[in-house]
Design an enzyme around this catalytic site. Structure first.
Site, mmCIF file in Angstrom:
data_model
loop_
_atom_site.group_PDB
_atom_site.id
_atom_site.type_symbol
_atom_site.label_atom_id
_atom_site.label_comp_id
_atom_site.label_asym_id
_atom_site.label_seq_id
_atom_site.Cartn_x
_atom_site.Cartn_y
_atom_site.Cartn_z
ATOM 1 N N LYS A 58 0.834 -1.209 0.000
ATOM 2 C CA LYS A 58 0.000 0.000 0.000
ATOM 3 C C LYS A 58 0.867 1.256 0.000
ATOM 4 O O LYS A 58 0.480 2.280 -0.564
ATOM 5 C CB LYS A 58 -0.963 0.005 1.175
ATOM 6 C CG LYS A 58 -2.318 -0.584 0.841
ATOM 7 C CD LYS A 58 -2.388 -2.079 0.797
ATOM 8 C CE LYS A 58 -2.460 -2.766 -0.485
ATOM 9 N NZ LYS A 58 -2.471 -4.237 -0.404
ATOM 10 N N VAL A 193 -4.730 -10.942 -6.976
ATOM 11 C CA VAL A 193 -4.636 -9.686 -6.235
ATOM 12 C C VAL A 193 -3.218 -9.106 -6.279
ATOM 13 O O VAL A 193 -3.020 -7.915 -6.533
ATOM 14 C CB VAL A 193 -5.086 -9.877 -4.770
ATOM 15 C CG1 VAL A 193 -5.532 -8.573 -4.194
ATOM 16 C CG2 VAL A 193 -6.203 -10.889 -4.677
ATOM 17 N N HIS A 454 -23.677 14.983 2.559
ATOM 18 C CA HIS A 454 -23.537 15.494 1.197
ATOM 19 C C HIS A 454 -22.496 16.598 1.171
ATOM 20 O O HIS A 454 -22.508 17.452 2.050
ATOM 21 C CB HIS A 454 -24.868 16.058 0.694
ATOM 22 C CG HIS A 454 -24.750 16.687 -0.658
ATOM 23 N ND1 HIS A 454 -24.688 15.922 -1.810
ATOM 24 C CD2 HIS A 454 -24.643 17.975 -1.045
ATOM 25 C CE1 HIS A 454 -24.569 16.735 -2.853
ATOM 26 N NE2 HIS A 454 -24.527 17.984 -2.427
#
Ligand code: FAD
Ligand code: NAI
Length: 475
Positions: A58, A193, A454
């Protein structure tokens, strides 16, 4: 005697170190043994995940994504970058620092929780008087005893016969995370993966990446609609993907690797690359355990045989994580580690295997939990599907990343959520809502009725839930 423990954990990957900490929290005297060495020969707890797996991959995915953004997407925001360069050595050094921070973090957690850490290989000596004797071999040899043993020895990359890893030209995940300059041509065998994540890193940095996959279907375990979308996007990004191949020979020469294979039509092909990553699955680590000494049962793959509760054939010997059946995922290993510690304490630890999320950290990210549409069809279960594209989401437009969609699958009669599949920005984070909802047996309508902030990507989750009832508001 100081070397008498209640619980000995062998392996300090995510399965083992978490089991050790949870057992210590529950009041047990715990030892954890791990043999992983850092570059200086010192302990490096955290297993595959921390040292050559989740964390370093990562870190490199983040660095290469920054580069890709600067090279191809900053201009959309009015940002001009001149003289953009990639210092691969610095990227790798940063990754090593991130790994070390995690190793140190685990050593700190062991101290905090009073887990005794032993650096070396743990192997069974014998069982006697209701206890197991485990030898530690390494710089400071030792012998420990305990009533309970938790095995969490993890897995290693599977070799392709005739193409042994040299970690210079033919790379496992280990070597793929330590490449010091961008290869011009990179070959990858296996489009799982690791192949996709590591292929992404080096493609973003400029390598021409060719992936050779044995199966005729791309990402066969993923929801078909998501897998098709992913294939289209990855190929558009420049990934060369060949499905249905049969590898004939892999030859490492002085400068590169030559791969002979038959393509899906059976035609003979040759691919020459500077480096080759072989990512064709992983094998359980059991060779160092001396399992025979105590009669621990292994299956034909060398995995430790366990029941649903992670119990082995031996009393009070448990096994968790990659070394047993089930998906090879860090969070699955952790959940099993916690559950085993709790069972040792007489509690009712539980892992719901249907609720283990999967994430592939490509761009776009792919994440899912529960059943795929093809699995529901195969089961003959009546379901409703609803999806919502990120292109109709205001936050995604503002981010400048509108690829993909969120898809819900719900029971046709009860509306219970059976699976959620996401391809798109921050899918790895968005999937958590689906896990929580499914753990509480929520219906699609439950999600549809919850207020979501939102503008946020999570509104796409709510809209996909609304789509199950064919009443999206923004699409
Ligand atoms: P491991 O992490 O393999 O740890 C086992 C430990 O036991 C090791 O330290 C090993 O040295 C030690 N050991 C073995 N035998 C002995 C012995 N006899 N004595 C003492 N010590 C011993 N999973 C995810 O969920 N998310 C991801 O993003 C992700 N990315 C990955 C990327 C890559 C490149 C790879 C290779 C894997 C990735 N995984 C990911 C999978 C994840 O790393 C594994 O599922 C996880 O590490 C399994 O944990 P574990 O504790 O079972 O074993
Ligand atoms: P994988 O099982 O994901 O994929 C292996 C692929 O190689 C499959 O598509 C298979 O069909 C193919 N293959 C097998 N033999 C082949 C051959 N001879 N020729 C060509 N193709 C062949 O395994 P991978 O990528 O090695 O990863 C191992 C495991 O590590 C994963 O299954 C996963 O559990 C874990 N992991 C998890 C990550 C995550 O959660 N983001 C990231 C990386 C690894």
């Amino acid at each position: 005697m100081s070397n008498q423990f209640d619980v000995i954990v062998i392996g300090a990957g995510p399965g083992g170190y978490i089991a050790a900490i949870r057992a210590a929290q529950l009041g047990f005297k715990v030892a954890c043994i791990d043999e992983w060495k850092n570059g200086k020969g010192g302990p490096a707890p955290g297993g595959t995940c921390t040292n050559v797996g989740c964390i370093p991959s990562k870190a490199l995915l983040q660095s290469s994504e920054h580069y890709d953004q600067a090279a191809h997407h900053f201009a959309d925001h009015g940002i001009t970058v001149e003289g953009l360069k990639m210092d691969v050595a610095k990227m790798i050094a940063r990754k090593d620092t991130v790994v070390k921070q995690n190793n140190d973090g685990i050593l700190y957690l062991f101290k905090k929780n009073k887990v005794s850490f032993f650096h070396g290989r743990g192997s069974f000596v014998k069982s006697a008087d209701g206890a197991y004797e485990v030898a530690v071999t390494g710089e400071k040899p030792d012998t420990l005893t305990a009533k309970h043993v938790v095995i969490a020895t993890g897995s290693s990359a599977r070799q392709l016969p005739g193409a042994e890893f040299d970690e210079k030209l033919i790379l496992s995940n280990d070597g793929a995370l330590a490449v010091t300059e961008v290869p011009k041509k990179l070959g990858v065998i296996g489009s799982g993966v690791i192949g996709l994540e590591m292929g992404s890193v080096w493609r973003r940095l400029g390598a021409e990446v060719t992936v050779l996959e044995a199966l005729p279907t791309f990402l066969a375990a993923v929801d078909e609609q998501v897998a098709k979308e992913a294939q289209k996007i990855f190929v558009k990004q420049g990934l060369k993907l060949e499905l249905g191949v049969k590898i004939a020979e892999v030859k490492a020469g002085k400068k590169g690797v030559s791969i002979s294979y038959a393509n899906a039509k059976g035609e003979e092909q040759k691919l020459d690359v500077d480096k080759l990553i072989v990512s064709i699955g992983r094998v359980p680590n059991t060779t160092g355990l001396n399992a025979e000494a105590v009669g621990l049962k292994l299956d034909e793959r060398g995995a430790i045989v366990v029941d649903d509760d992670c119990k082995t054939n031996l009393p009070n010997v448990w096994a968790v994580g990659d070394v047993v059946r089930g998906p090879m995922l860090a969070h699955k290993a952790e959940e099993e580690g916690v559950a085993v510690a709790e069972r040792i304490a007489g509690q009712h630890g539980h892992v719901d295997f249907n609720l283990i999320p999967w994430v592939i950290y490509t761009n776009p990210e792919i994440a899912w939990v529960g059943k795929t549409e093809q699995a529901l069809k195969a089961e003959g279960r009546a379901y409703k599907a609803g999806s919502f594209p990120f292109i109709a989401n205001g936050r995604a437009r503002a981010l400048g990343d509108t690829t993909g969609f969120v898809k819900f699958l719900a029971d046709a009669a009860t509306d219970e959520i059976l699976g959620v599949h996401i391809i798109g920005p921050f899918a790895s984070e968005l999937i958590a809502e689906a896990c929580v909802a499914m753990a509480f047996k929520a219906s699609a309508e439950d999600i549809a009725r919850i207020c979501h902030a939102h503008p946020s990507l999570s509104e796409s989750t709510k809209e996909a839930a609304l789509a199950v009832d064919k009443r999206t508001l923004n699409f």
